[in-house]
Design an enzyme around this catalytic site. Structure first.
Site, PDB file in Angstrom:
ATOM      1  N   ASP A   1       0.853  -1.176   0.000  1.00  0.00           N
ATOM      2  CA  ASP A   1       0.000   0.000   0.000  1.00  0.00           C
ATOM      3  C   ASP A   1       0.900   1.242   0.000  1.00  0.00           C
ATOM      4  OD1 ASP A   1      -1.778   2.029   0.480  1.00  0.00           O
ATOM      5  OD2 ASP A   1      -2.727   1.097   2.222  1.00  0.00           O
TER       6      ASP A   1
ATOM      7  N   ASP B   1     -17.629   4.675  -1.000  1.00  0.00           N
ATOM      8  CA  ASP B   1     -16.404   4.287  -0.306  1.00  0.00           C
ATOM      9  C   ASP B   1     -16.733   3.895   1.137  1.00  0.00           C
ATOM     10  OD1 ASP B   1     -13.609   4.106   0.395  1.00  0.00           O
ATOM     11  OD2 ASP B   1     -13.175   5.517  -1.219  1.00  0.00           O
TER      12      ASP B   1
ATOM     13  N   ASP C   1     -10.584  -3.090  -1.881  1.00  0.00           N
ATOM     14  CA  ASP C   1      -9.430  -2.216  -1.669  1.00  0.00           C
ATOM     15  C   ASP C   1      -8.575  -2.824  -0.552  1.00  0.00           C
ATOM     16  OD1 ASP C   1      -7.805  -0.020  -1.953  1.00  0.00           O
ATOM     17  OD2 ASP C   1      -9.202   1.418  -1.095  1.00  0.00           O
TER      18      ASP C   1
ATOM     19  N   ARG D   1      -7.511  -3.740  -5.932  1.00  0.00           N
ATOM     20  CA  ARG D   1      -6.279  -2.949  -5.973  1.00  0.00           C
ATOM     21  C   ARG D   1      -5.055  -3.859  -6.069  1.00  0.00           C
ATOM     22  NH1 ARG D   1      -4.821   1.606  -1.522  1.00  0.00           N
ATOM     23  NH2 ARG D   1      -4.239  -0.200  -0.275  1.00  0.00           N
TER      24      ARG D   1
ATOM     25  N   ASP E   1      -3.488   4.914  -5.595  1.00  0.00           N
ATOM     26  CA  ASP E   1      -3.654   6.276  -5.067  1.00  0.00           C
ATOM     27  C   ASP E   1      -2.708   7.256  -5.748  1.00  0.00           C
ATOM     28  OD1 ASP E   1      -5.532   5.174  -3.443  1.00  0.00           O
ATOM     29  OD2 ASP E   1      -4.249   5.067  -1.682  1.00  0.00           O
TER      30      ASP E   1
ATOM     31  N   HIS F   1     -12.328   9.403  -9.567  1.00  0.00           N
ATOM     32  CA  HIS F   1     -12.285   9.123  -8.133  1.00  0.00           C
ATOM     33  C   HIS F   1     -11.481  10.223  -7.447  1.00  0.00           C
ATOM     34  CE1 HIS F   1     -12.480   7.041  -4.422  1.00  0.00           C
ATOM     35  NE2 HIS F   1     -11.292   6.464  -4.462  1.00  0.00           N
TER      36      HIS F   1
END
Length: 954
Positions: free
Chosen positions: A264, A410, A523, A583, A599, A657
């Site tokens: 991440d 979300d 996610d 993701r 992101d 997004h």
């Protein structure tokens, strides 16, 4: 979604971190096995192959490899597989502890079908194997292998002598291992292991390793595997995502190796070999003559070094008879090493790009045809506030005449970030909200992450805990890590029982407040653990059958994706096609839906890097992929947001997004001029949905990428090998997005010396093999054409599209088609007759050829797999446009759609008449001809898309 620094998460700080903190993530020098493998320098291999005792079967051989320094033995297996593919496995000969291998059916679709393997020659020094048209040469001492395609060397294994295989052992030969054996295998070291221990110097980080405050215990000691793979004759290699870097992979001589370890990494740094959210250890090498691929099937942390050089022919002295030309040949040398597992490689020998894509698709699968709505426009942010907000956004698209197919929610839609729940105050009537949206043909998506809030009153947590389905610590207690809900447990998705139970939770009886029109977003499934090492799970955590997390880390996200996909499929009675976005990913994730680049940031550099990132994902099979439109972090200026919409409208997954703390940026909130251009970009996507749908069907059938680097279509044109700002959608559309601020014109390379290209805005024809300058003035555009990005249709292609744009894609299902016929310039000499007058002949020979396909089905079910679809082939030749059925089993469904217009571009002479023939019926058609642009428009043929027909231009 954002991941903050661990302390910020624990106190739920709302400050946005403006850049990745690289200190949270390891470099090679901070990774014990990476240092050991990278310190293993090129030299003569330590291993020799015992060719005097080879076990030979009809499709495989088995050979013992012996380490000349310590006598440790390995087992080499070479398998001939269907379609020019070879599998190479290296494992312990007599393991004292089993090593992890990914079960067949998880990454590989099935056990690969084997092919005939013939021993061409053999002696004590080498053996030569024949696999279809390819030759595999295995050398005894030093051990290495060479692969030749049609007598041309294309790949070599261990030619640099970098095979390094760390075998499990106990810490002391006089001390029994403390940990329990896996599957009952005896873990006491045998004689060969003891010999290795006696000859192996102890190094740091072999039995335990510390990074920051995190300690990683290694009860079985070091276990890494590594080998070099060289590509003689090649200068360019591609693949091994995910990295925010160039399309053509770069040398790592002066950097860390490319790292594959699902992490991440928010607001990631560009042009860096750091690991990101997904890992696909698959590389393609390409030159003007051949393409080859290698898939390194290993689920552990993996690093890959790359060197590009010009090598002495002497390095391939055994192949000297096959090497032609100069004493120097280009070469790429790569070095692959993983922390655990075995060496399991699939060598795909092409020889052309389309062959490599097919070969890889046979192994790991292709993307099932997505439902139509998945290919349309998606609107998302973190977070739409409540039911009123969702209704307002839904209505806003209608008010401003902008189509949309999906509205997303979300994490804030849940009850305290407990997934499979709704906030009762903000979304008290969630099922009614979804029905109101779906009444317009639209869908909704909610996020369901794999971290489960630790809460005895939370039914999901309690049910999974009662069934003992969570990952464990090394002491067998439940693994507890911090994520969005705070203290969280993590289901062990490597266990089929867990995946089955997770899948059952998506039924509307279980997921209260949902309907069949709700789809899912996974996610944080790397997995993300805010207080864990490198913001992920501890490597010594335990999974099913005692496997450590280090063994399975890179496939965890795939298993989450798979379980969710199977849940949505099960909810629809195994007939409705799911949409699931993930993701994290691995090889094979393409079988379960879409992925995105994570992101990113509202910055021109992030817009620009999205092109090579998505091209790379498409090369390795992850075709339904996209980047957050506008950038997830910070606020894009109007020009950047508009250009991003234009670019993303030509990318496979099209979703806007934004972060919780950014300004609202629905398309109609743009300044008026930008709103107009943005609206047109979205509507253009809808016009081309028939083409997108057809290209995705081709991908499922053949493995060909949807979004393609130019070299895929023009494999012999070296000028295309580094180009990443221009790409193809399918074989017919060339796109060059604008990725710099203030641009009024851009240069576009049009490949193909024998090609012609047509500007999709003006229909102006350009010859291939040159750079052309295209006006893209956005700031002072007097009309829409000057504000568009360059898009060209390839001469010789026919593209189906629809011009009646409605609220959503499914409402366009029965609308009529327009066919865009773009002619090439090949002479129609076959139609020549001396009885034809000279002027007529000259006219005919100026008219070119074109062909293209149209695929249609019901857009949502799996009935197409049973033959319920329409597939038509359109062909233009000798001034005749014909339509024929290319359905392999005959048409088994009907369509209400018809053809209302045919536009022929590049037609050289004003016709005198246009006639339509369908069976026994003939009729005249009205038409217009623009002599300046050479565009012929044929109006209202009125033919159902199911029908065979011929339109003749006189």
């Amino acid at each position: 979604m954002i991941t903050r620094a661990p302390i910020a998460v624990i106190i739920f700080c709302a400050v946005i971190i403006q850049a990745v903190d690289k200190s949270n993530f390891k470099t090679c020098s901070q990774s014990g096995f990476c240092k050991r493998q990278r310190d293993h320098k090129p030299a003569e291999s330590q291993y020799r192959a015992l060719l005097d005792a080879v076990e030979i079967g009809p499709s495989a051989i088995k050979v013992h490899l012996v380490n000349k320094q310590n006598s440790a033995k390995l087992l080499l297996e070479v398998f001939a597989l269907q379609d020019n593919t070879v599998r190479v496995k290296i494992n312990d000969l007599e393991p004292n502890k089993l090593r992890y291998e990914i079960p067949v059916g998880d990454v590989l679709v099935q056990e690969p079908q084997q092919a005939s393997l013939q021993v061409h020659s053999k002696d004590s020094s080498h053996m030569k194997l024949k696999v279809q048209d390819n030759t595999v040469i295995l050398y005894a001492s030093p051990f290495h292998m060479d692969f030749l395609s049609s007598d041309t060397p294309v790949m070599s294994l261990n030619s640099q002598g970098l095979l390094k295989y760390e075998q499990y052992r106990s810490k002391s030969k006089n001390e029994a291992a403390e940990d329990k054996p896996v599957d009952g295998v005896d873990e006491n070291p045998g004689e060969e292991q003891e010999k290795e221990e006696e000859n192996t110097a102890e190094e740091p980080d072999m039995w335990e390793e510390t990074f920051k405050t995190h300690q990683d215990s290694k009860p079985y000691g070091p276990s890494s595997v590594g080998m070099d793979i060289s590509f003689p004759g090649f200068e360019f290699v591609y693949g091994i995502p995910e990295h925010a870097d160039d399309l053509a992979l770069k040398s790592t001589k002066d950097t860390d190796p490319y790292r594959l370890y699902n992490l991440d990494v928010f607001e990631y740094e560009l042009n860096n070999p750091m690991a990101l959210y997904g890992s696909v250890p698959y590389m393609i090498a390409h030159n003007e003559e051949k393409s080859v691929g290698v898939f390194w099937q290993n689920a552990a942390e993996t690093w890959i070094d790359i060197r590009s050089n010009t090598a002495d022919r002497g390095m391939f002295s055994k192949l000297v008879d096959f090497v032609k030309g100069d004493d120097k040949i280009p070469q790429v040398d790569t070095h692959w090493f993983s922390e655990s597992g075995i060496i399991d490689m699939f060598i795909m020998l092409g020889p052309q790009p389309k062959d490599v894509f097919r070969q890889y698709g046979l192994l790991t699968g292709t993307t099932p045809l997505p439902p139509l709505f998945a290919l349309a426009y998606h609107q998302c942010r973190w977070n739409y506030n409540d039911e009123h907000d969702v209704a307002s956004v839904d209505a806003g698209f209608d008010e401003h005449d902008i189509p949309v197919d999906v509205i997303w929610l979300d994490i804030e839609h849940t009850d305290g970030r407990r997934y499979f729940t709704w906030d009762a105050h903000k979304f008290p009537h969630s099922d009614e909200m979804i029905r109101n949206v779906s009444a317009k043909g639209r869908k909704m998506v909610t996020i369901v992450d794999p971290h489960i809030k630790k809460d005895s009153n939370y039914f999901i947590c309690q049910q999974f805990q009662d069934r003992d389905l969570f990952i464990k610590n090394k002491d067998d207690s439940i693994y507890d890590g911090w994520c969005w809900p705070g203290s969280s447990y993590y289901p062990d998705f490597t266990d089929p029982k867990v995946r089955e139970f997770w899948a059952s939770k998506f039924h509307t009886d279980e997921y209260k407040g949902s309907t069949n029109d709700l789809h899912i977003w996974n996610d944080m499934n790397e997995p993300s653990v805010f207080n864990g090492p490198e913001v992920t799970m501890h490597k010594d955590a335990k999974h099913m059958n005692g496997w450590e997390h280090r063994d399975v880390h890179n496939v965890y996200g795939l298993y989450v994706h798979r379980a969710t996909y199977e849940g949505i499929k099960l909810r629809g009675g195994n007939n409705h096609r799911p949409f699931v976005l993930s993701r994290a990913f691995y090889a094979g994730s393409q079988r379960y839906g879409a992925v995105w680049t994570g992101d990113n940031k509202a910055d021109w550099t992030h817009l620009k890097i999205s092109m090579p990132m998505l091209l790379t994902l498409n090369l390795v099979g992850l075709t339904q992929s996209g980047a957050d439109v506008g950038g997830f972090f910070t606020n894009p200026e109007p020009e950047l947001l508009t250009r991003w919409y234009q670019a993303a409208s030509y990318q496979p997954f099209f979703r806007a997004h934004a972060h919780l703390d950014t300004r609202r940026r629905e398309p109609w909130l743009q300044p008026p001029d930008h709103k107009q251009v943005t609206r047109e970009a979205i509507r253009t996507r809808y016009r081309l949905l028939p083409y997108w749908y057809t290209v995705f069907q081709e991908n499922e059938a053949t493995g060909m990428p949807v979004m393609r680097p130019l070299w895929v279509e023009f494999p012999k044109e070296k000028e295309t090998f580094r180009i990443e700002d221009t790409f193809m959608i399918g074989s017919s559309l060339l796109v060059r997005p604008v990725t710099d601020a203030g641009m009024t014109s851009v240069s576009v390379y049009l490949p193909g010396q024998d090609q012609v290209w047509y500007d999709r805005d003006t229909w102006q024809m350009k010859n291939g093999g040159q750079q052309v300058l295209v006006n893209v003035n956005l700031q002072k555009a007097k009309n829409m054409l000057s504000s568009q990005i360059p898009v060209f249709q390839r001469g010789g292609s026919i593209i189906p599209q629809k011009t009646r744009i409605r609220r959503s894609s499914i409402l366009m299902a029965d609308d009529p088609y327009t066919l865009i016929v773009a002619l090439d310039k090949k002479n129609a000499l076959s139609s020549f007759s001396w009885k034809t007058d000279f002027l007529s002949f000259i006219s005919k020979r100026q008219q070119g050829h074109a062909k293209g396909d149209l695929y249609e089905d019901d857009y949502y079910s799996f009935r197409y797999k049973n033959g319920q679809y329409i597939k038509r082939r359109f062909t233009f030749a000798n001034s005749k446009l014909s339509s024929s059925d290319i359905h392999s089993g005959g048409i088994s469904m009907k369509s209400n759609a018809w053809i209302e217009r045919v536009i022929v571009v590049g037609y050289a002479q004003h016709p005198s008449s246009v006639g339509l023939s369908t069976g026994s019926k003939q009729s005249d058609l009205s038409f217009d001809y623009d002599s300046e642009r050479r565009v012929l428009t044929i109006r209202k043929p009125g033919i159902n898309i199911n029908e065979d027909f011929t339109i003749t231009v006189q």
